[in-house]
Design a protein around this motif. Structure first.
Motif, PDB file in Angstrom:
ATOM      1  N   ARG A 169      40.210  19.328  42.928  1.00 26.96           N
ATOM      2  CA  ARG A 169      40.639  20.686  42.610  1.00 26.96           C
ATOM      3  C   ARG A 169      39.871  21.249  41.430  1.00 26.96           C
ATOM      4  N   TRP A 170      39.656  20.433  40.402  1.00 31.32           N
ATOM      5  CA  TRP A 170      38.955  20.928  39.217  1.00 31.32           C
ATOM      6  C   TRP A 170      37.468  21.125  39.481  1.00 31.32           C
ATOM      7  N   TRP A 171      36.887  20.293  40.345  1.00 30.96           N
ATOM      8  CA  TRP A 171      35.506  20.548  40.751  1.00 30.96           C
ATOM      9  C   TRP A 171      35.430  21.865  41.528  1.00 30.96           C
ATOM     10  N   ALA A 172      36.445  22.138  42.331  1.00 29.25           N
ATOM     11  CA  ALA A 172      36.484  23.409  43.066  1.00 29.25           C
ATOM     12  C   ALA A 172      36.569  24.584  42.100  1.00 29.25           C
ATOM     13  N   VAL A 173      37.369  24.437  41.037  1.00 30.12           N
ATOM     14  CA  VAL A 173      37.449  25.498  40.028  1.00 30.12           C
ATOM     15  C   VAL A 173      36.077  25.731  39.390  1.00 30.12           C
ATOM     16  N   GLY A 174      35.326  24.656  39.159  1.00 30.82           N
ATOM     17  CA  GLY A 174      33.971  24.810  38.628  1.00 30.82           C
ATOM     18  C   GLY A 174      33.096  25.642  39.550  1.00 30.82           C
ATOM     19  N   ALA A 175      33.238  25.423  40.857  1.00 32.15           N
ATOM     20  CA  ALA A 175      32.462  26.208  41.824  1.00 32.15           C
ATOM     21  C   ALA A 175      32.874  27.679  41.784  1.00 32.15           C
ATOM     22  N   LEU A 176      34.182  27.929  41.677  1.00 28.60           N
ATOM     23  CA  LEU A 176      34.665  29.301  41.602  1.00 28.60           C
ATOM     24  C   LEU A 176      34.204  29.975  40.312  1.00 28.60           C
ATOM     25  N   ALA A 177      34.201  29.226  39.205  1.00 24.21           N
ATOM     26  CA  ALA A 177      33.719  29.780  37.939  1.00 24.21           C
ATOM     27  C   ALA A 177      32.242  30.141  38.031  1.00 24.21           C
ATOM     28  N   LEU A 178      31.467  29.311  38.713  1.00 21.36           N
ATOM     29  CA  LEU A 178      30.046  29.610  38.897  1.00 21.36           C
ATOM     30  C   LEU A 178      29.879  30.892  39.709  1.00 21.36           C
TER      31      LEU A 178
END
Length: 518
Positions: free
Chosen positions: A8-17
């Motif tokens: 989930r937190w890796w996914a948040v990183g993708a969304l932040a990018l």
């Protein structure tokens, strides 16, 4: 299918990018405009449309984007929007004419208008109330960081490569975001898909485009201009018709409006959205005027101007980090209020700037404004989204981004008028030829060029002093707006946000329940 915490937190990183790319592209073009004017032989009107085409489409599609995510699935639409954004970036980079660049910029705005609301709307589904503020803070902060990063990245690229590079920089970032979103982000949609309100889509898109374009024209031609008034009044009439249509559709049995106006019954959503508007209004004023101060008064180049905006980036990062750690225990109300108060302090400090003021002082007050922004903005957005049922997170996030975008555009137009009027009131062109005097009145940059061509140190000093005077007046207005934000936060932001879909036991549904299925 359960989603692991790490994933989930890796996914948040993708969304932040994804959000960073959108924020970056909002301002990166500014430093390339002089080069585009020469290489593409673009007129002033065409240069304006390079920015306007993006902004108009971006504002017009935000609400339909949120509806589409709730209805058709947020993940697949986000991937499609990223693909479109990357393709349009390549199209912009290799445009051989002004018309081609304007159309590619419009497609870029279409992709951006879907990316940001979809990036935010999935977070209330993926995270519980304890982790959600941190996740939303990461995405909102990434978007905010993109605004001051634009001139830095754009300045460096123009110093080392051709103008198309300011668009091609998007491509590897978008490609990485596409892969990460596809692999890491769970799919989600509303268990009860909203209706396809075509009338609402048309009214909202046309109305928001009219208001946005009217505000842009007001900044360039004045508020009394006939075209400006027609666009603003027409846009406002369409927005009012949209609200009336939504109210009527919502009252019908089985009616499914584009925006459920009952969302605004939640005080946290309403006032969180208001806080986002007020903050964008004040922040966009700083980003509008400070680069001009560095370039026209201090004589820095594009890259140097961008680098001198680094303090606001540092402030935003620190503020967001502090807010994310403290909010779960201290609550959002006090931190949002403190953020606005810090913004007011920084802006009022900036309002005593002189032409000879040191960069150290400027860096200090800009950093304080950044600190307040990083503290208040993510928590205001989280307060609003946290009050919504997860199945309405798409439209809810789109509403927030719409009011931020339109509020920021109108804010720049109003603040630009304040700056221009104060600049004119202080400017003394003396006995120079009338055409040169008219050019000097247009802007501080034009005034500096005229003074240097005439080799007039007195005119140069007066032009720079007049701009600093105008900037200070505008920063006082921005500071007053931040004070209003502080008062509103203290008075109206709820101490505790309760999501509308929480049960009687106060426990929100699980991710799987909220999404229906992964």
């Amino acid at each position: 299918m359960a989603v692991s915490s790490a994933r989930r937190w890796w996914a948040v990183g993708a969304l932040a990018l994804s959000a960073l790319v959108v924020g970056l592209d909002t301002t990166v073009l500014n430093v390339a405009l002089p080069t585009l004017a020469t290489d593409l032989q673009a007129s002033t009107s065409q240069l304006q449309w390079f920015a306007n085409a993006y902004n108009l489409v971006f504002a017009a599609v935000l609400l339909p984007a949120g509806l589409s995510g709730d209805r058709f699935g947020r993940k697949k639409l986000l991937v499609a929007a990223l693909v479109l954004f990357g393709a349009a970036s390549v199209g912009c980079a290799y445009s051989g004419s002004t018309d081609a660049l304007i159309w590619w910029r419009a497609l870029l705005g279409l992709g951006a208008g879907f990316i940001f609301p979809l990036s935010l709307s999935v977070l209330p589904v993926m995270f519980d109330d304890e982790e959600r503020p941190k996740a939303i803070g990461m995405v909102v902060t990434a978007s905010a960081l993109g605004l001051p990063l634009g001139p830095i990245v754009g300045g460096w690229l123009l110093d080392n490569f051709w103008w198309g590079s300011v668009f091609l920089i998007n491509v590897p970032m978008v490609a990485l975001a596409i892969v990460a979103v596809a692999l890491l982000m769970p799919d989600s949609r509303s268990p009860e898909p909203p209706g396809l309100d075509l009338v609402g889509v048309l009214l909202s898109s046309a109305g928001l485009a009219g208001v946005t374009y009217g505000a842009i024209e007001a900044g360039e031609k004045g508020w009394g201009n006939g075209t400006t008034l027609a666009l603003l009044i027409g846009g406002l009439v369409l927005v009012l018709l949209f609200v009336a249509w939504q109210r009527m559709l919502g009252a019908r049995p089985g009616g499914k409006p584009l925006v459920d106006l009952s969302l605004f019954r939640a005080p946290a959503f309403t006032w969180g959205a208001v806080m986002a508007i007020v903050l964008s209004f004040a922040l966009f004023g700083l980003l509008f005027t400070v680069p001009q101060y560095y370039q026209a008064v201090l004589g820095t180049d594009a890259l140097g101007t961008g680098l001198r905006l680094l303090p606001i980036i540092g402030g935003i990062i620190v503020g967001a980090r502090v807010g994310g750690k403290v909010a779960p225990k201290a609550g959002s109300k006090g931190l949002i209020s403190a953020g606005f108060l810090l913004m007011a302090v920084g802006l009022f400090m900036g309002a005593v700037t002189k032409t000879g003021t040191s960069y150290g002082y400027a860096a200090t007050w800009i950093a304080i404004v950044g600190l307040g922004t990083g503290l208040a903005l993510p928590l205001a957005v989280d307060s609003a989204l946290g009050a919504l049922p997860t199945e309405r997170s798409g439209v809810g996030s789109a509403v927030i981004q719409t009011v931020r975008q339109v509020g920021g555009t109108v804010g720049v137009a109003i603040l630009g008028t304040v700056l221009t009027n104060a600049y004119h009131s202080h400017l003394e062109v003396g006995a120079i030829p009338a055409p040169a005097g008219d050019a000097a009145r247009e802007s501080v940059s034009a005034g500096v060029v005229v003074a240097k061509k005439l080799h007039s140190t007195s005119l140069l000093s007066n032009v720079q002093d007049s701009f600093v005077h105008g900037m200070n007046v505008m920063l006082i207005v921005c500071g007053a707006i931040a004070v209003v934000g502080t008062v509103l936060a203290v008075a109206f932001i709820p101490r505790q946000t309760v999501r509308a879909d929480q049960g009687a036991d106060g426990v929100a549904p699980t991710d799987a329940q909220a999404r229906g299925a992964l």
